[in-house]
Design a protein around this motif. Structure first.
Motif, PDB file in Angstrom:
ATOM      1  N   SER A  47     -56.918  30.365-104.693  1.00 48.90           N
ATOM      2  CA  SER A  47     -55.799  31.031-103.992  1.00 48.90           C
ATOM      3  C   SER A  47     -56.244  32.008-102.933  1.00 48.90           C
ATOM      4  O   SER A  47     -55.425  32.785-102.438  1.00 48.90           O
ATOM      5  N   THR A 154     -54.262  35.734-106.209  1.00 49.23           N
ATOM      6  CA  THR A 154     -54.400  36.553-105.000  1.00 49.23           C
ATOM      7  C   THR A 154     -55.302  37.738-105.289  1.00 49.23           C
ATOM      8  O   THR A 154     -55.178  38.365-106.344  1.00 49.23           O
ATOM      9  N   GLY A 174     -51.646  32.162-100.737  1.00 52.60           N
ATOM     10  CA  GLY A 174     -50.230  32.133-101.152  1.00 52.60           C
ATOM     11  C   GLY A 174     -49.967  31.093-102.219  1.00 52.60           C
ATOM     12  O   GLY A 174     -50.848  30.777-103.009  1.00 52.60           O
ATOM     13  N   GLY A 184     -45.687  35.480 -98.275  1.00 54.81           N
ATOM     14  CA  GLY A 184     -45.446  36.201 -99.525  1.00 54.81           C
ATOM     15  C   GLY A 184     -45.540  37.708 -99.336  1.00 54.81           C
ATOM     16  O   GLY A 184     -45.410  38.221 -98.223  1.00 54.81           O
ATOM     17  N   GLY A 208     -44.566  36.439-104.888  1.00 56.10           N
ATOM     18  CA  GLY A 208     -44.255  37.291-103.747  1.00 56.10           C
ATOM     19  C   GLY A 208     -42.769  37.531-103.555  1.00 56.10           C
ATOM     20  O   GLY A 208     -42.330  38.653-103.283  1.00 56.10           O
TER      21      GLY A 208
HETATM   22  C1  SD4 Z   1     -47.767  35.287-102.835  1.00 52.96           C
HETATM   23  N1  SD4 Z   1     -48.410  37.089-104.296  1.00 52.96           N
HETATM   24  O1  SD4 Z   1     -48.060  34.732-101.788  1.00 52.96           O
HETATM   25  C2  SD4 Z   1     -48.868  35.879-103.654  1.00 52.96           C
HETATM   26  C3  SD4 Z   1     -49.290  34.859-104.616  1.00 52.96           C
HETATM   27  C4  SD4 Z   1     -50.307  35.278-105.548  1.00 52.96           C
HETATM   28  O2  SD4 Z   1     -52.208  34.570-106.448  1.00 52.96           O
HETATM   29  O3  SD4 Z   1     -50.373  36.348-106.096  1.00 52.96           O
HETATM   30  N2  SD4 Z   1     -51.174  34.352-105.710  1.00 52.96           N
HETATM   31  O4  SD4 Z   1     -46.629  35.317-103.292  1.00 52.96           O
END
Ligand code: SD4
Length: 320
Positions: A47, A154, A174, A184, A208
């Motif tokens: 990710s 992330t 994302g 996100g 997100g």
């Molecule tokens: C998002 N918060 O794009 C991020 C995704 C995430 O590990 O945490 N991925 O929504």
């Protein structure tokens, strides 16, 4: 005092490097950038950066941000493709008075002009994941299509250096199978990250779309500014947002947060099982912890065992 805290086990190599810099009097901006680049460069993390999973159209679109807690400078990129280190582009943008959050083609043009390294971020392994998912999705009844979201890694960090400067930064590809152009929380100030050297710094991982409903990183920094310990601030903000989402919408997406205050005290909270984080301070060597959430929203954590650490890498590197 100095320290760094980051989402997920994958950040431990990065913060180990960052800690070396901080120990020698290094700057919180340099330490956090180098720590995040380490994660971006590692091909087996699905990710973040190189090896990140693609969107619906099989393109890796990345989001990243950087914030300086002394000046409150913020820089961010969203839906950027084919650059090796989005966090460095975000940091560079944080020095701009205007145009400091750039998206897609505009971000790519800027990065190209500034000489940032271009790289095809779509690995063969990520393509294999994509093809497998497409197959799984076509095998499902239309009514129970897989959600685009499955697993998340992330990287989000908070950092404190010896001068008392704090920074926050994020980097992500994302959600797997997201729509092209979907952005996100990670590049959005106050949601995916926030840093104020007077109060503390926080960063998020999770869904997100839901993290943004609570501007949750800002909320945690605000609570720390009122004197709340980072652990309590994280638990309070996560429990409140989780409860509000469930009350108003019947469900809450994944919310996992890390934070540190200017004293180097830190905290974490989550509403899921299986959240891990990595932390280092002057008083604590780089350590990975696993978080357990109690019924009442309080979170406890314990050091990850050697076996868990080994397994983590094995699963990341296993054939698809
Ligand atoms: C998002 N918060 O794009 C991020 C995704 C995430 O590990 O945490 N991925 O929504």
């Amino acid at each position: 005092m100095w320290g760094m805290i980051a989402t997920w086990r994958m950040a431990v190599e990065g913060i180990t490097k960052g800690a070396q810099m901080l120990k020698n009097g290094g700057d919180a901006g340099d330490a956090i950038e180098s720590a995040i680049r380490e994660v971006e460069d590692f091909p087996y993390y699905k990710s973040v950066g190189y090896g990140g999973l693609p969107n619906e159209e099989m393109e890796v679109e990345m989001d990243a941000a950087f914030m300086d807690g002394n000046t409150l400078d913020i820089g961010a990129v969203a839906a950027i493709r084919d650059f090796a280190n989005p966090v460095s582009i975000a940091r560079r943008l944080s020095h701009e008075k205007v145009n400091s959050l750039l998206v897609a083609e505009g971000a790519e043009k800027f990065a190209h002009k500034e000489g940032f390294e271009r790289k095809n971020m779509l690995t063969d392994r990520a393509k294999a994941h994509y093809r497998k998912r497409i197959k799984e999705m076509s095998a499902q009844a239309a009514s129970q299509k897989l959600k685009p979201y499955s697993g998340h890694d992330t990287v989000g960090m908070a950092c404190l250096d010896m001068t008392g400067k704090m920074t926050a930064a994020t980097s992500t590809s994302g959600l797997f199978m997201k729509k092209k152009g979907r952005v996100g929380d990670s590049p959005i100030s106050g949601s995916g990250f926030y840093a104020d050297s007077k109060k503390g710094a926080a960063s998020a991982t999770g869904l997100g779309e839901d993290l943004m409903k609570g501007c949750i990183s800002y909320e945690i920094v605000r609570l720390m500014g009122e004197g709340m310990h980072p652990q309590k601030a994280c638990e309070t903000a996560v429990a409140r947002l989780d409860a509000e989402l469930k009350e108003r919408r019947g469900e809450a997406g994944d919310l996992s947060l890390i934070a540190m205050n200017p004293k180097g005290e830190w905290g974490v909270a989550t509403n899921i099982e299986g959240f891990s984080f990595a932390v280092v301070t002057e008083a604590l060597e780089p350590t990975v912890y696993l978080v357990t959430r109690q019924e009442d929203g309080l979170c406890t954590y314990e050091k990850a065992s050697d076996e868990w650490m080994e397994n983590y890498m094995k699963t990341r590197m296993a054939p698809i």
